[in-house]
Scaffold this motif. Structure first.
Motif, short mmCIF file in Angstrom:
data_model
loop_
_atom_site.label_atom_id
_atom_site.label_comp_id
_atom_site.label_asym_id
_atom_site.label_seq_id
_atom_site.Cartn_x
_atom_site.Cartn_y
_atom_site.Cartn_z
N UNK A 84 46.46 29.90 41.84
CA UNK A 84 46.56 29.84 40.19
C UNK A 84 45.29 30.74 39.61
N UNK A 85 44.30 31.04 40.04
CA UNK A 85 43.38 31.89 39.51
C UNK A 85 43.90 33.31 38.90
N UNK A 86 44.81 33.89 39.58
CA UNK A 86 45.20 35.10 39.15
C UNK A 86 46.12 35.17 37.91
N UNK A 87 46.41 33.90 37.48
CA UNK A 87 47.23 33.76 36.32
C UNK A 87 46.40 33.43 35.08
N UNK A 88 44.92 33.44 35.25
CA UNK A 88 44.22 33.16 34.18
C UNK A 88 44.04 34.65 33.73
N UNK A 89 43.75 34.66 32.04
CA UNK A 89 43.47 35.67 31.33
C UNK A 89 41.87 36.65 31.74
N UNK A 90 41.80 37.64 31.58
CA UNK A 90 40.45 38.30 31.68
C UNK A 90 39.95 38.32 30.46
N UNK A 91 38.49 37.72 30.27
CA UNK A 91 37.88 37.68 28.98
C UNK A 91 36.68 38.41 29.01
N UNK A 92 36.25 39.39 29.88
CA UNK A 92 34.99 40.01 30.02
C UNK A 92 35.11 41.04 28.78
N UNK A 93 33.98 40.98 27.98
CA UNK A 93 33.70 41.90 26.90
C UNK A 93 34.83 41.75 25.75
N UNK A 94 35.46 40.60 25.82
CA UNK A 94 36.49 40.29 24.74
C UNK A 94 35.71 39.36 23.85
N UNK B 54 26.04 34.19 21.22
CA UNK B 54 25.67 35.65 21.97
C UNK B 54 26.89 36.44 21.76
N UNK B 55 26.40 37.90 21.84
CA UNK B 55 27.44 38.79 21.60
C UNK B 55 28.20 38.89 22.87
N UNK B 56 29.40 39.37 22.96
CA UNK B 56 30.12 39.39 24.11
C UNK B 56 29.45 39.87 25.34
N UNK B 57 28.67 41.13 25.30
CA UNK B 57 28.06 41.71 26.15
C UNK B 57 26.91 40.78 26.85
N UNK B 58 26.49 39.85 25.98
CA UNK B 58 25.16 39.15 26.63
C UNK B 58 25.65 37.56 26.98
N UNK B 59 26.86 37.27 26.82
CA UNK B 59 27.22 35.77 27.08
C UNK B 59 26.79 35.43 28.46
N UNK B 60 27.47 36.10 29.25
CA UNK B 60 27.19 35.70 30.72
C UNK B 60 25.72 35.69 31.22
N UNK B 61 24.93 36.87 30.44
CA UNK B 61 23.79 37.06 31.31
C UNK B 61 22.63 35.74 30.45
N UNK B 62 23.04 35.41 29.31
CA UNK B 62 22.28 34.34 28.91
C UNK B 62 22.62 33.08 29.47
#
Length: 396
Positions: free
Chosen positions: A321-331, A28-36
């Motif tokens: 601990x969650x705030x220490x994770x990197x953000x991966x949206x649209x990446x 899937x493309x980055x914009x469609x990963x979560x939707x799918x």
């Protein structure tokens, strides 16, 4: 014999689920990963809703087993019909297979061969093998994986605690439908929340809701029973039960969202070379969390309160601990372990960046000359670049 065959059936079903999950993420493309992924989750829940109807029609468990397994026969030609992940083939240097697959994709365009020139020069290289144990040699990846494993374990484990509180004594079919309905509602709400707050913000939001629901259920209900102004015990018990139902439904809803989002988050953070192993670890943690339900049943619910308290403490630890994770949206997905290590933590809120150290204050750290990170950033003169900040995020 029956138990052995059931074990291997579950083993194979888990492998199928893992393979399909990783393939879907990589295709899937980055914009469609979560939707799918959410659509696939809804389809899974739809299959669960069909199970009681199939059981009522078949009546005999052997016929039901045949009806369930029959569709898997259609997956036998899957290996030849559906292509392997080209992303995985290239990053693991399976260039021969990648070339054949790319030729099949471009078979209608015979004149354009420039895209294969670089691939032809690499055909003699041997394929590389990678193992999930290589996470132990990383600096950030193993921490992110551990955090998501604990999130998944806590989400599935505390889900049983909430379910027991609200569904205890109800009919089995109502129990089944209630869990499926909550799963559907959770997947539907995940869409706008993740779209608005991102992966990390959404996971943090649902984990906070889970922790609050658990804390209120453990503490507030006891206070209501102890300090209530009503002298009628029946009224106090009725109020206590209503609050317990409310907090349990909210907790089941949010804990399902936490576990679903943790698995998806791991698939985006883990590099392609070990993505199957990383997602497998999180799924295994989820399975261990689900095992807490039958374990409590074996002990006749002895120690259930302590079990709930421990899982509640785990939710509080996850919130930290969650705030220490990197953000991966649209990446784009990381391909190699080095790219996975390059995923840095970014501020959750837009104004958080202004509260970090200013550029002039960051330069005060130039006196630290012997750290490996400092040497990698600027091995020449030992000064920190002017566009660096305290948390490693570059700004313009």
């Amino acid at each position: 014999m029956f138990s052995t065959l059931r074990f291997f059936e579950g083993f194979c079903l888990a492998a199928i689920r893992l393979s399909l999950y990783v393939l879907r993420i990589e295709l899937c493309l980055p914009a469609w990963r979560f939707s799918m992924t959410m659509i696939a989750s809804l389809i899974i829940v739809s299959g669960q809703l069909l199970m009681p109807g199939l059981a009522a029609l078949c009546r005999d468990w052997q016929i039901l087993q045949i009806v369930i397994i029959a569709p898997f026969v259609l997956m036998l030609p899957y290996v030849w019909m559906f292509p392997e992940s080209l992303r995985w083939l290239l990053v693991t240097q399976h260039y021969q297979r990648a070339k054949r697959q790319m030729f099949r994709i471009e078979e209608e365009d015979d004149d354009d061969d420039d895209g294969f020139a670089e691939l032809e020069t690499e055909l003699q290289q041997k394929p590389k093998t990678f193992c999930v144990t290589q996470l132990s040699g990383t600096r950030n990846l193993w921490k992110n994986t551990v955090v998501l494993c604990v999130n998944s374990l806590t989400g599935y484990g505390i889900h049983h605690c909430f379910a027991r509180s609200v569904l205890e004594g109800s009919a089995s079919h109502l129990h089944y439908y209630a869990l499926a309905a909550i799963a559907v509602a959770s997947c539907m709400v995940l869409f706008p929340v993740v779209a608005g707050f991102g992966r990390r913000g959404g996971l943090l939001t649902f984990m906070i809701i889970t922790a609050l629901a658990s804390l209120l259920q453990l503490g507030l209900l006891n206070l209501i029973g102890k300090y209530s102004l009503w002298h009628d015990a029946a009224q106090r018990d009725s109020l206590n039960q209503r609050f317990s139902y409310a907090f349990s439904i909210i907790g089941m809803f949010s804990s399902h969202a936490v576990s679903t989002l943790s698995i998806f988050y791991c698939a985006e953070i883990t590099p392609t070379v070990i993505r199957g192993g990383g997602v497998g670890l999180v799924l295994a943690s989820a399975g261990f969390g689900m095992l807490t339900a039958p374990l409590m049943e074996l002990h006749n619910q002895k120690g259930f309160f302590l079990h709930h308290v421990i899982l509640t403490c785990c939710t509080l630890l996850c919130i930290i601990c969650i705030p220490l994770l990197p953000e991966t949206a649209s990446q784009p997905l990381p391909e190699t372990i080095a790219e996975g290590e390059g995923l840095l933590r970014r501020p959750i809120f837009p104004g958080e960046q202004h509260h970090l150290l200013a550029r002039t204050e960051v330069r005060e750290y130039s006196r630290v000359q012997d750290t490996p990170l400092h040497q990698v950033v600027n091995p020449g003169n030992g000064s920190v670049p002017s566009n660096s900040t305290a948390n490693g995020v570059r700004i313009s």
